[in-house]
Scaffold this active site. Sequence first.
Site, PDB file in Angstrom:
ATOM      1  CG  ASP A  50      -0.296   0.206   2.401  1.00 31.07           C
ATOM      2  OD1 ASP A  50       0.940  -0.192   2.599  1.00 31.07           O
ATOM      3  OD2 ASP A  50      -0.752   0.746   3.312  1.00 31.07           O
ATOM      4  CD  GLU A  51       4.597   3.402   3.040  1.00 29.64           C
ATOM      5  OE1 GLU A  51       3.790   3.273   3.974  1.00 29.64           O
ATOM      6  OE2 GLU A  51       5.775   3.294   3.325  1.00 29.64           O
TER       7      GLU A  51
END
Length: 402
Positions: free
Chosen positions: A125-126
Amino acid sequence: MDAFFASVELLRYPQLKGLPIVIGGGRRDVDEMLSERFAGRALSQIPPEAFPLLKDYVGRGVITTATYPARQFGVGSAMGMMKAAKLCPQAIVLPVDFDEVRRHSRTFKAVIREIAPVVEDRGIDEVYIDFTEVPGGQREGGRVLARLIQKSIQDATGLTCSIGVAPNKLIAKMASEFNKPNGISIVYPEDVQTKIWPLPVRKINGIGPKSEAKLHRLHLHTIGDIAAQSQDWLVDNFGQAYGAWMHDAAWGRDDRPVVTESEPVSMSRETTFDRDLHAVRDRAELGAIFTDLCTRVAEDLRRKGYVGRTIGIKLRYDDFRTATRDQTLDDYTADPAVIRRAAGLCLKRVDLGRRLRLLGVRVGKLARADAIPQTAAPAAAEAPRVAEFTPDLFQPGAQETG
DNA sequence: TCTGGGGTCCTAGGACCC
DNA sequence: TCTGGGGTCCTAGGACCC
């Protein structure tokens, strides 16, 4: 991405928006349970009251993500579910839908790469993005490009993200948290004293709970407190490498590049049991789990096209102590039987007298399968012959030492 | 009723080699 | 009353991150 796992669930169940939700732990299939009970109804039409609640949760899971309403109750990532249930019993619990999360992960990363190709993966998610060479990347300190990326991700996935723009990765990461959710934050080099120094030391990516505790014992609480120390003093207290790094970090200095390509170092599978198991009394069960872990890590290797040379095991005892053993083989392998045999030998080198709560199998020293000349070439189509494994370990005497 | 699963990187001692 | 100096590889544990 903002509350990524939870936000993905909200796409499917928009009726839960605004409610406290925690993601994690689950083994049961909530969709199945709900669609059985509400046959014929769309998932988005199932009333919120029908969803499982944290107070009814039983198990050893931890929270992967909590929605912002749940965070109001002090519930957060990595917290045990049982502890969270005390803080917010009325929160809805949903299990992670990995396939769906991965799908959205791939989508948002592809959207970014279309706009700014120099992207470093930092997990599901990054990402880090290098704005330097992107046309218009410097306008309004990067805000224009950040807004474009945010909007493009929202259009493609319906999900929001928060972006920090700064002269380096270290500060950008901190900046990304200033305006969550759905925020943009720009930090210039001259802002370090005003925006970074007041923050608690734990906000530095690389200072975890142990270092935080030690810094507190030394009466250092903010990043500015660290910056006020001499590098020599930090080196004396934290070691050459870590002390020097900490000094640089506190002054906002970081020259790491955005790395777009990397090769995996290891692959592993591990599992925490529903109840603690004993090597002797639960030997059949443990043997089956062990074989399954070996089979799955072998599948992972083959699917991704890797072989490895170091085979290792990990176990966690009932008192939460962890032990690892590994062994480096002469030849690379992705063969479940070879992995199982080597891992079995590792198991014989560790104390099996205590109850276990976790068992894991790891393969390291990876290389691309197509880069390794296969000496005893196993047929490419050969299926893992699971039946040939016998749960021969976890029996009395297996814990002999010396 | 404590505390997931999948990773990376670092340290430190010992073996081994030149 | 001495006992080098590097370098690499292997292993175990631990900190940290998402």
